[in-house]
Design an enzyme around this catalytic site. Sequence first.
Site, PDB file in Angstrom:
ATOM      1  N   GLU A   1       0.853  -1.185   0.000  1.00 37.31           N
ATOM      2  CA  GLU A   1       0.000   0.000   0.000  1.00 37.31           C
ATOM      3  C   GLU A   1       0.884   1.228   0.000  1.00 37.31           C
ATOM      4  O   GLU A   1       1.801   1.344   0.814  1.00 37.31           O
ATOM      5  CB  GLU A   1      -0.825   0.038   1.292  1.00 37.31           C
ATOM      6  CG  GLU A   1      -2.235  -0.445   1.112  1.00 37.31           C
ATOM      7  CD  GLU A   1      -3.030  -0.324   2.408  1.00 37.31           C
ATOM      8  OE1 GLU A   1      -3.822  -1.223   2.650  1.00 37.31           O
ATOM      9  OE2 GLU A   1      -2.828   0.649   3.165  1.00 37.31           O
TER      10      GLU A   1
ATOM     11  N   ASP B   1      -6.846   8.820  10.255  1.00 36.09           N
ATOM     12  CA  ASP B   1      -5.551   8.329  10.706  1.00 36.09           C
ATOM     13  C   ASP B   1      -5.160   8.834  12.079  1.00 36.09           C
ATOM     14  O   ASP B   1      -5.465   9.953  12.461  1.00 36.09           O
ATOM     15  CB  ASP B   1      -4.472   8.716   9.689  1.00 36.09           C
ATOM     16  CG  ASP B   1      -4.547   7.846   8.456  1.00 36.09           C
ATOM     17  OD1 ASP B   1      -4.391   6.619   8.601  1.00 36.09           O
ATOM     18  OD2 ASP B   1      -4.785   8.378   7.358  1.00 36.09           O
TER      19      ASP B   1
END
Lengths: 412, 274
Positions: B49, B60
Amino acid sequence: MNPQPEFFSNHGKNSLRQGPDSQGHFGQYGGIFSSETLIPLIHELQQAYAKAKNDPEFQKELTYYLKNYVGRPSPLWFAKRLTEAGKGARIYLKREDLNHTGAHKINNVMGQILLARRMGRNRIIAETGAGQHGVATATACALLGMKCVIYMGAVDVERQKTNVFRMRLLGAEVVPVTSGSSTLKDAINEGMRDWVANVHDSYYLMGTAAGPHPYPEMVRDFQCIIGNETRQQIKEIEGRLPDTIIAAIGGGSNAIGIFHPFLDDHSVELIGVEAGGKGLDSGETAASIERGSSGVLHGNRTYLLQNEDGQVTEAYSISAGLDYPGVGPEHAWLHDIGRVKYVAINDDEAVKAFQDCTTLEGIMPALESAHAIAHALKIASTMKTDQIIIVNLSGRGDKDIYSVANYLGVEL
Amino acid sequence: MSRISERFSALKQAQKGAFIPYVEAGDPDYETAMAILKAMPDAGADLIEIGMPFSDPMADGPTVQAAANRALKAGANMTKTLQMVTEFRKQDQNTPIILMGYTNPVEHYGYERFCENAAKAGADGLILVDMPFEEMDNIKPYAQKHGIDIIHLVAPTTSPQRLKKILKDATGFVYYVSIAGITGTKTATIQALQEAIPQVRAATDLPIAIGFGLSTPEHIASALTVADAAVVASALLKTLESTLDQNQNPTSETTTKVIQHTKRLAAGKQNVHK
């Protein structure tokens, strides 16, 4: 006058008041851009809100608090000396500064907190910029005995110390946010992060008419009491609708609240005043509509201040309540269709208006509201003396005396 | 067959799960991120990724936020992120690359232009964390046209009915966000995963990856007992961060330590036979 809110009335097919669509879109703006974890919660909120707004009991409860706790209706004040200074149109001030907690923010907070209680949530999360929404939220949480966590950019914590202390006195936990630019946008990010981690018991109480659907619609509906009252009041006083309504825009909740009930009255000019900061082209501005472009942030598509790579840039204004790099999606749409005109007022003009309003009317406006007053004074002389301008005086200025002193080089 | 399906079917035949490490594009600078990316397949990455840095990464935790900030400060942008993929493909034509990020930089770059250039660079999948199923029409037609799999996220809060709706036409693999929360904070229990993953399985035949909150070889092993792939991001970024000098610049240890850590994590999958 009857303070019964008309938030929830239905509007005809050609009305500009029928948005958003079922997915939360105002034209190409709005929508739901959130992580999957939150989507089911957002859908639950949509359903709960749809149910509440059709429930007479909810309306009755909200009306009770708005009247007896917030102190509504707020007066519409004819500002005689400001009018004289403006040398033109008659200037009225919608006195949202007289609400409990000193700003329009409490209108939305009361609505959402009663909704949160109906949904069985007892931990409230909110973001705050200038601190007005945080204070309003902490106040309502104290009233209803709910736990309150307020995220506030570390920069704002510094420049709004009194509001921080006020929130803490009210029992709220104030969390300074140091990520990103440490201002309102980062406080929203952090609040959303908290929500996603505490979905089972927490309610995110968005303070402005932005965020994922249904927030822009819901916050607007709760703020429409400003415009609904204004409409009735000006008819009683002047026997007609105003020519122009002016309101300051950060996220845009006070503006959408006073504009919305007039959207279909095409004779009424609506002007949103963004914070020009140090000037629209100075690189230090918060004018997302005038200097931004379409983008996606905080759950919705709207105008954003961003760079050529789609990174959100820092907004600047002397007013902590206006330095947000986005704007509510309905404003983005109203701009594109031309129904509302958006202009900018810079720091210096806002401070001047702050002083003028204080010395001429004995009313110390919030620096946010001072932007709207400045624009009113700018255009009043271009209008006839029998024309009417209404300025939404969205909050009081006590919280801003340190910023103003600092700007004027006065040591307190 | 796409690189993603090829890789998953090869792993299935070998009775192995997939390990998916995460690299933040341009963190701490372009060269270092590139060196880490290039070394990852040999360190045991089955898919990779690549995070596309964004100023406001709402989903996040602090570690990924800091990584994105470092990258942006060092001059990362979309063009350079895609350039990383192009450069990677010169040496590796088989390891699938999944681009992960937020809607705004992609929308700003242009959905069609993005899909075209990402495909040209050699990317295989795209995860837009803040673009839910309902808004996917913004990009789906272009992704399909250019052969980019849109990887859908599903979460513990996603109902079975919604799972079906989301996964009906999904391609590539499914990304199960294993905790209600942000990246790199808490970790799901194996019991929670054992309950959740079969429900996802019931809604799709695609491989299932687990991410958010996996940080050790043991987490990977236990995730792979129920799912097909395990994603690790924050733990690797923490290692990277620990090697930086006080100005947040890379040191001689940066690439080595991150790759060593990648190897240790990859070893977590070795004892799990599927």
